[in-house]
Design an enzyme around this catalytic site. Sequence first.
Site, PDB file in Angstrom:
ATOM      1  N   TYR A  96      36.378  35.625  52.197  1.00 23.36           N
ATOM      2  CA  TYR A  96      36.029  37.016  51.889  1.00 23.36           C
ATOM      3  C   TYR A  96      35.051  37.618  52.894  1.00 23.36           C
ATOM      4  O   TYR A  96      34.149  36.947  53.400  1.00 23.36           O
ATOM      5  CB  TYR A  96      35.377  37.099  50.503  1.00 23.36           C
ATOM      6  N   GLU A  97      35.207  38.941  53.097  1.00 27.09           N
ATOM      7  CA  GLU A  97      34.283  39.761  53.898  1.00 27.09           C
ATOM      8  C   GLU A  97      34.091  39.225  55.309  1.00 27.09           C
ATOM      9  O   GLU A  97      33.004  39.255  55.863  1.00 27.09           O
ATOM     10  CB  GLU A  97      32.925  39.880  53.181  1.00 27.09           C
ATOM     11  N   GLY A  98      35.162  38.752  55.905  1.00 30.07           N
ATOM     12  CA  GLY A  98      35.080  38.105  57.205  1.00 30.07           C
ATOM     13  C   GLY A  98      34.886  36.621  56.993  1.00 30.07           C
ATOM     14  O   GLY A  98      33.950  36.192  56.307  1.00 30.07           O
TER      15      GLY A  98
END
Length: 599
Positions: free
Chosen positions: A443-445
């Site tokens: 997630y999120e990079g």
Amino acid sequence: MALSYIPPIRDMQFVLHEMYGAVDALAQLPPYAELDRDTFNAVLEEAGKFAAEVVAPTNAVGDLQGCTLDVASHSVKTPDGFKEAYRQYIEAGWPALAADPAYGGQGLPFVLNQSCYEMLNSANQAWTMYPGLSHGAYEALHAHGSDALKQRYLPKLTSGEWTGTMCLTEPHCGTDLGLLRTKAEPQADGSYRITGNKIFISAGEHDLAENIVHLVLARLPDAPAGSKGISLFVVSKFRLNDDGSLGERNPVFCTGLEHKMGIHGNATAQLAFDGAIGHLVGEPHRGLAAMFVMMNGARLGVGNQSLGLTEIAFQNALAYAKERLQMRSLSGPKAPEQPADPIIVHPDVRHQLLAAKAWAEGGRMLGSYCGLLLDQARSHPDEAARVAAAAQLALLTPVVKAFLTDNGLAATIGCQQVFGGHGYIHETGMEQLVRDARINLIYEGTNAVQALDLLGRKVMGDQGKALTQFGKTIAGWAADYAREPKMAEFLLPLQDLGERLTELTQAIAAKAQRNPEEIGVAAVDYLRVVGHLSFGWLWARAAQVAQAAIAAGSTDPFYSAKLETARFYFARLLPEVETAFRRLQANSASLMKTSHALA
């Protein structure tokens, strides 16, 4: 045997009050000048009860049932109990906890909100992602929305009557958002028609709330190529009438749900925007900067998700290890009245348990420290203090995201191992924790992207200024206790690690001038080293507070447990940096000059 959960209120109070003096620190910030410890503790207690009594019972059923898409209506049904838990959540006012009073919020600090979210994540990460993403949408609009957009959207997001999403990823692009193709066509009335497809949209469609507010990245017709041509738009599931009420359905529809390894209770949606009406948030072509308000908050939130899973995994593995009988201790029976000893006497079981405990409590220290930094960066009356807090928070945000999620997966796997074969079957709940934890590293990079952000942008990008200042903060604290003999076992390895990290950073910078690939080769190991520097410092601080309490006459076993865990961390987890240093010294050719091996 289902998962049980006891909110770790005592440890939260230790971190917030005894380590950081959070109430006194927050009192220096005008919005929190009247906040007192009793209020702080009361919120933690009530949040813990809500998590354990209302949200936790939905976890297993959510994993088993998942979400269901009705293709004809594009509607999604969440698992049994989710909607009722969410109704109680908004009726109790929890969505408004850290929101601006101007829009109906309670105006409490972010660090307190994060502690509450940790407990919700322990109870049910999949459920908690619905309100968690809503808070992120609130933050982005609060920071960059026009006054008109704020008045239209923030009160409903604050109350929880509407939920929010962040719509970034497309089928052909994930982290590299410069490749996105979603279009935004200007309309005569100042609105835009959004057309495109987004995937992996958590909480993208559901039945918990009457409306969903999508924050969407898209391109204007005159947009330059790449990330400099991205704008941010707010797109409501239902168009809003002039009075703010819900009007006709906006053409943004869920066309599919992802079939996932874990977090089955959260609707990870494929969304089609077919000329949906939206409104520009912030400046044209500056959408990525505006969305980063949401993304950076989400990175802290994802770290917090893994912290929650680590805590509940540890609690259940510890309880099991005390009861499960298997073989005898190598040094002789420890429960002679039983046919075998409980497995907690065995060294590897103890190692798995202590590792999970150290990762959980260290993660709580780092997450809370960053929560205080965020409150200071937003609200400190002194500009220099705000800038300094923001710089340190920016440095540590990728560490919170990557280090805590790496550790969280390792901890849930270790706690599953404590259960042996029972950890692999569904009934105990341990295999669900492993599956749920796995997504947080993505997630999120991904965590490799976080490592590149840390080393490439946050360290090399400012010539190491933020890292140097963080090192000075650690050294300044250590100097205050350098004359205490009992602190030597913690301070000496911490000082050594700080000096070696400085040398390492300089060496990487020199190599990167000759070969830019060196940044990518070094990044993941480098983040692990910085993560351990952060944990080493905070575990040393925890040890100092515990020693002071014991010296003052406390017989509370809590402090002895804290010291024992600190010693375990320094003896058996911190040495991981030696492997990282060895790899960082290796020639990059062993990784990058491998055309035949990867042919």
